[in-house]
Scaffold this active site. Sequence first.
Site, PDB file in Angstrom:
ATOM      1  N   SER A 275       0.788  -1.230   0.000  1.00 54.23           N
ATOM      2  CA  SER A 275       0.000   0.000   0.000  1.00 54.23           C
ATOM      3  C   SER A 275       0.823   1.284   0.000  1.00 54.23           C
ATOM      4  CB  SER A 275      -0.950   0.014   1.209  1.00 54.23           C
ATOM      5  OG  SER A 275      -0.225   0.030   2.419  1.00 54.23           O
TER       6      SER A 275
ATOM      7  N   LYS B 195      -5.854   4.622   8.360  1.00 49.64           N
ATOM      8  CA  LYS B 195      -4.705   5.372   7.856  1.00 49.64           C
ATOM      9  C   LYS B 195      -4.996   6.871   7.842  1.00 49.64           C
ATOM     10  CE  LYS B 195      -2.743   1.541   5.278  1.00 49.64           C
ATOM     11  NZ  LYS B 195      -2.145   1.063   4.018  1.00 49.64           N
TER      12      LYS B 195
END
EC number: 3.4.21.53
Length: 362
Positions: free
Chosen positions: A233, A278
Amino acid sequence: MKKISFWIKGLLLFVVFYFLFLRPIPYYIERPGSAEDLDPMIEVEGEYSSEPGKFMMTTVEILQATPFTYLFQFLPYNDVVSETELFGDIEDYEEYNTLQSYYMESSIHSAIVAAFDAAGLPYNLEYKGVYVMSVTENSNFAGILQMGDTITEVDDLKFENTEEFMDYIKSLEVGKTVSIKYERDGTEYISEGDLIELEETGESGIGISLVDQSSVETDPEVVIHSGEIGGPSAGLMYSLQVYSMVTNTNLRAGHIIAGTGTISEDGTIGPIGGIDKKVVAADEEGATIFFAPDEEIDSDLKEEYPDYKSNYEIAVEAAEDIDTDMEIVPVKTFNDAIKYLEQLSPVSSRFDPEQKVDALAA
């Protein structure tokens, strides 16, 4: 008698403490991790960036649960997942880490290629061999090959790509003995075994699932120090840092910019899991801009799962929930992110020194 009672109570307290706080259970806690500054992680020709602002990659922290931490699921942005949900068919945490390391390595490779393509700079792709993702139980190489091994030769033959490798294996008869050279942790090994008939196709095979293993050479040389962080990611943010450095452009213009998303070699940005966590991690580290994958949702998927949301939609909801001023920016491609950054005003230009003096005088 009192002394015996004291020790019994102490033992009972220890047992309760162990089973409540220390004894692992087959569940894991996913929660906001960190937002890591990429300046000390990426070097170009041995140099690190010192431009104002930051590019930051974001992470999700995963902890094995205990009966006590299992209750964390009632805290904001803390989710409990089972071992099956986390690992899938992977048998243990070590294999999971090996897989995440591969994804990170592949992400670094794709990030560099995407950045150099966008910058119009040359690079060289070198095929290393076949990366072993899993070995079937009926394979004659079970117990020999492991996830993470790279097969470099078969019967002393090297291959230009994985298709050539597979075509050669398929051309041999079931039961044929083959010699395989493979690498593990930098050491070469050679083993022999008979080919089996693959259940899915009826063709001959080794009995492994596989992906390409390659490396990229660039000029200027790029080195990315990912440390123990795994997964794919960070691809987008790696690409932005590399592009900014190899083109000598201060794209971040003094801003603190976080984000997430996989990246393919052609610059397509893909979705990831845990983007809400996140967003929280980026906000806690002072980010003012957050790049979120804005993937196209397939109509069939939307029909089957009407409540399915894109990464961008989830990120916007999380930002609103935590009441952050951080701007959530949707991106589908690497060029989308570049175009957004190119129109940013430098942080310092937001403030007019004369206006500041007038304000103070007033």
